[in-house]
Design a protein around this motif. Sequence first.
Motif, PDB file in Angstrom:
ATOM      1  N   GLY A 146     -56.241 -68.935   8.547  1.00 15.33           N
ATOM      2  CA  GLY A 146     -56.228 -67.475   8.632  1.00 15.33           C
ATOM      3  C   GLY A 146     -55.785 -66.875   7.417  1.00 15.33           C
ATOM      4  O   GLY A 146     -56.199 -66.122   6.713  1.00 15.33           O
ATOM      5  N   ALA A 147     -54.347 -67.524   6.861  1.00 15.80           N
ATOM      6  CA  ALA A 147     -53.962 -66.872   5.794  1.00 15.80           C
ATOM      7  C   ALA A 147     -52.608 -67.706   5.034  1.00 15.80           C
ATOM      8  O   ALA A 147     -52.323 -68.815   6.094  1.00 15.80           O
ATOM      9  N   THR A 148     -52.458 -67.614   3.954  1.00 21.33           N
ATOM     10  CA  THR A 148     -51.287 -68.798   3.763  1.00 21.33           C
ATOM     11  C   THR A 148     -50.532 -67.868   2.663  1.00 21.33           C
ATOM     12  O   THR A 148     -50.709 -67.070   1.696  1.00 21.33           O
ATOM     13  N   ALA A 149     -48.970 -68.179   2.755  1.00 17.92           N
ATOM     14  CA  ALA A 149     -47.879 -67.609   1.765  1.00 17.92           C
ATOM     15  C   ALA A 149     -47.244 -68.757   1.200  1.00 17.92           C
ATOM     16  O   ALA A 149     -47.055 -69.715   1.743  1.00 17.92           O
ATOM     17  N   ARG A 150     -46.781 -68.551  -0.187  1.00 13.30           N
ATOM     18  CA  ARG A 150     -46.073 -69.562  -0.822  1.00 13.30           C
ATOM     19  C   ARG A 150     -44.807 -69.003  -1.135  1.00 13.30           C
ATOM     20  O   ARG A 150     -44.765 -67.938  -1.877  1.00 13.30           O
ATOM     21  N   VAL A 151     -43.657 -69.395  -0.926  1.00 12.30           N
ATOM     22  CA  VAL A 151     -42.224 -68.913  -1.207  1.00 12.30           C
ATOM     23  C   VAL A 151     -41.266 -69.997  -1.887  1.00 12.30           C
ATOM     24  O   VAL A 151     -41.356 -71.049  -1.328  1.00 12.30           O
ATOM     25  N   THR A 152     -40.934 -69.528  -2.943  1.00 17.23           N
ATOM     26  CA  THR A 152     -39.718 -70.579  -3.624  1.00 17.23           C
ATOM     27  C   THR A 152     -38.455 -69.999  -2.960  1.00 17.23           C
ATOM     28  O   THR A 152     -37.977 -68.908  -3.081  1.00 17.23           O
ATOM     29  N   VAL A 153     -37.706 -70.884  -2.284  1.00 11.85           N
ATOM     30  CA  VAL A 153     -36.596 -70.454  -1.804  1.00 11.85           C
ATOM     31  C   VAL A 153     -35.353 -71.323  -2.485  1.00 11.85           C
ATOM     32  O   VAL A 153     -35.555 -72.592  -2.664  1.00 11.85           O
ATOM     33  N   ALA A 194     -55.143 -64.191  10.533  1.00 10.21           N
ATOM     34  CA  ALA A 194     -56.016 -63.685   9.570  1.00 10.21           C
ATOM     35  C   ALA A 194     -55.438 -62.454   8.973  1.00 10.21           C
ATOM     36  O   ALA A 194     -55.367 -62.212   7.874  1.00 10.21           O
ATOM     37  N   ASP A 195     -54.845 -61.714   9.754  1.00  5.81           N
ATOM     38  CA  ASP A 195     -54.309 -60.226   9.278  1.00  5.81           C
ATOM     39  C   ASP A 195     -52.984 -60.107   9.753  1.00  5.81           C
ATOM     40  O   ASP A 195     -52.575 -58.916   9.953  1.00  5.81           O
ATOM     41  N   ALA A 196     -52.180 -61.224   9.914  1.00  2.31           N
ATOM     42  CA  ALA A 196     -50.782 -61.171  10.484  1.00  2.31           C
ATOM     43  C   ALA A 196     -49.860 -60.760   9.477  1.00  2.31           C
ATOM     44  O   ALA A 196     -48.618 -60.462   9.958  1.00  2.31           O
ATOM     45  N   GLY A 197     -49.906 -60.585   8.112  1.00  2.00           N
ATOM     46  CA  GLY A 197     -49.237 -60.148   7.179  1.00  2.00           C
ATOM     47  C   GLY A 197     -48.533 -61.208   6.549  1.00  2.00           C
ATOM     48  O   GLY A 197     -47.368 -61.142   5.897  1.00  2.00           O
ATOM     49  N   LEU A 198     -48.957 -62.291   6.628  1.00  2.00           N
ATOM     50  CA  LEU A 198     -48.144 -63.645   5.912  1.00  2.00           C
ATOM     51  C   LEU A 198     -47.910 -63.588   4.389  1.00  2.00           C
ATOM     52  O   LEU A 198     -47.142 -63.935   3.869  1.00  2.00           O
ATOM     53  N   PRO A 199     -49.269 -62.827   3.742  1.00  2.00           N
ATOM     54  CA  PRO A 199     -48.938 -62.855   2.404  1.00  2.00           C
ATOM     55  C   PRO A 199     -47.670 -61.898   1.817  1.00  2.00           C
ATOM     56  O   PRO A 199     -47.119 -62.051   0.829  1.00  2.00           O
ATOM     57  N   ASP A 200     -47.079 -61.099   2.860  1.00  2.00           N
ATOM     58  CA  ASP A 200     -46.047 -60.237   2.640  1.00  2.00           C
ATOM     59  C   ASP A 200     -44.747 -61.256   2.538  1.00  2.00           C
ATOM     60  O   ASP A 200     -43.810 -60.587   1.731  1.00  2.00           O
ATOM     61  N   LEU A 201     -44.694 -62.197   2.860  1.00  2.00           N
ATOM     62  CA  LEU A 201     -43.731 -62.952   2.897  1.00  2.00           C
ATOM     63  C   LEU A 201     -43.281 -63.419   1.510  1.00  2.00           C
ATOM     64  O   LEU A 201     -42.332 -63.745   1.026  1.00  2.00           O
TER      65      LEU A 201
END
Length: 180
Positions: free
Chosen positions: A5-12, A170-177
């Motif tokens: 649905g969507a993917t987000a990548r974050v450096t922690v 798909a539209d849950a807002g993951l890219p906002d992470l």
Amino acid sequence: MSTTGATARVTVKSPDQMQELGRRLAPLLRPGDLVLLSGELGAGKTTLTRGLGEALGVRGAVTSPTFVIARVHPSLTGGPALVHVDAYRLDGGLDEMEDLDLDVSLPESVVVVEWGDGKVEELAEDRLHVVIGRAVGGGADAPGGVDGHPEEDVDDVREVTVTGIGGRWADAGLPDLEIC
């Protein structure tokens, strides 16, 4: 058939940031969500779950359920309970997981499974897969900390990939992470 649905990548860059990522992810979750956490020992799976629990307003300290296998944290705010599972010691795949009755808990809870790859995917067609890995490159190997910041420990830097599987994400807002 499940699709991404969507993917987000974050450096922690620290355990505090990992917990904060959990707090930021929690508002995207709802009853019935299955979250799989993958990463080596000490990657930050329980720390992320601690942030989820804090933001979901659940009772009890979120700690690693390694020896109890599963721990239920009821909501203190009327929201979903958090069911935190550590599947590391379970070898039987879904059969052994069924003994935990996760399918009963899933509809009204947020179920987070550490080490669940290849063991619990069949519980929900739509699920969230969080992969936590050690960061490589980007200055993390530089002496004096991360990118010249001595206060940031190189060993704490993680690359987190959050992937939604199924139409629910798909539209849950993951890219906002990804926005810090």
